[in-house]
Design an enzyme around this catalytic site. Structure first.
Site, short mmCIF file in Angstrom:
data_model
loop_
_atom_site.label_atom_id
_atom_site.label_comp_id
_atom_site.label_asym_id
_atom_site.label_seq_id
_atom_site.Cartn_x
_atom_site.Cartn_y
_atom_site.Cartn_z
N HIS A 8 0.80 -1.22 0.00
CA HIS A 8 0.00 0.00 0.00
C HIS A 8 0.84 1.27 0.00
CE1 HIS A 8 -2.65 -3.18 1.62
NE2 HIS A 8 -3.56 -2.58 0.88
N GLU A 84 1.94 -0.58 8.02
CA GLU A 84 3.11 -0.72 7.15
C GLU A 84 4.22 0.25 7.54
OE1 GLU A 84 1.79 -0.73 3.06
OE2 GLU A 84 0.55 -2.51 3.37
N ARG A 172 -24.48 15.63 11.20
CA ARG A 172 -24.81 16.60 10.16
C ARG A 172 -26.09 16.18 9.46
NH1 ARG A 172 -18.97 17.11 9.76
NH2 ARG A 172 -18.41 19.34 9.71
N ARG A 227 -18.92 23.74 15.06
CA ARG A 227 -20.17 23.02 14.98
C ARG A 227 -21.22 23.51 15.96
NH1 ARG A 227 -20.61 18.25 12.99
NH2 ARG A 227 -22.79 18.85 13.05
#
Length: 257
Positions: A8, A84, A172, A227
């Site tokens: 990856h 990794e 949301r 928020r």
């Protein structure tokens, strides 16, 4: 086999040279990883752009080798990259992200340094049980706090709500799905009462991985939404928040013992 290149991240131990870095700055956005490498590191070398997981090796001003790497969005992608990175020898990871404040006293443009996470993430449950603590490394966290103080960056230290989804999980309703499950109605207000500072999507899993894998992890996020006022990201102050988070992380990495 040290010549193994991981599937990856696209590089292995041999790609890091004779003085491999032990610390990584981890961003969700590949452009942020590139920005860090180009503006804060010296003698930068591209390691990989595999799957958009851009990784760069360079050196801080004090000569310390370091990685600027990309985790992708969300905890599942981060869990792959971190696994990794640990296999190539990384021992400290600082996440540099963005977040939405849920406390009225934490403004857009400031940064949040997470000392622990309320972890509501499926990926984390594959690493350790729900009750396993998602806690940042105290020494790396103190290094971030000290860096913010020295740079005079407005910062707040506390608990982060780390959830899997940007829309529903952060309550949301102004999205393609205005019909939240009943369990999510009022969850932001509940978290406010629990003194949670902000929402983001990765650090809970990172902290649990650090505990299980035995590396040091910390997180600093630029506040790009308030928020308690509105659901929208404040684009006009996003760059300031990200710049402050990056500067704090780089300064901490340079001075961390």
């Amino acid at each position: 086999m040290t010549d193994k290149r991981f599937y990856h991240i696209g590089f292995g131990q041999d790609d890091l040279g004779s003085s491999p870095p032990k610390i990584a700055l981890l961003s969700g956005d590949p452009e942020r990883s590139r920005l860090i490498a180009q503006t804060h590191l010296q003698d930068v070398r591209l390691l990989s752009e595999n799957r958009g997981l851009n990784s760069y090796m360079g050196y801080l001003l004090n000569g310390r080798p370091i990685l600027s790497a990309t985790s992708g969005m969300g905890a599942p992608s981060l869990s792959i990259v971190v696994n990794e990175l640990v296999q190539v020898g990384i021992q400290q990871i600082i996440r540099i992200g963005t977040c939405g404040s849920i406390q009225p006293y934490v403004p857009v443009g400031s940064i949040v340094i997470s000392n622990a996470a309320l972890c509501r993430q499926g990926a984390a449950n594959d690493i350790a049980p729900v009750e396993y603590p998602a806690a940042a490394d105290p020494f790396l966290t103190v290094a971030l706090v000290q860096a913010a103080r020295e740079l005079q960056v407005e910062h707040y230290i506390g608990i982060t709500a780390s959830v899997d989804t940007f829309y529903e999980g952060q309550e949301r309703t102004d999205s393609a799905n205005p019909n939240l499950m009943r369990s999510l109605h009022g969850i932001t207000e509940e978290y406010q009462r629990l003194n949670v500072l902000n929402y983001e999507m990765e650090c809970g899993t990172l902290f649990k991985m650090a505990g299980v894998y035995q590396f040091a992890a910390a997180a600093v996020c630029g506040v790009v939404a308030q928020r308690s006022v509105a659901e929208e990201i404040m684009l006009s102050q996003k760059d300031i928040a990200i710049k402050n988070a990056i500067a704090t992380a780089v300064h901490a990495a340079a001075n961390f013992e």
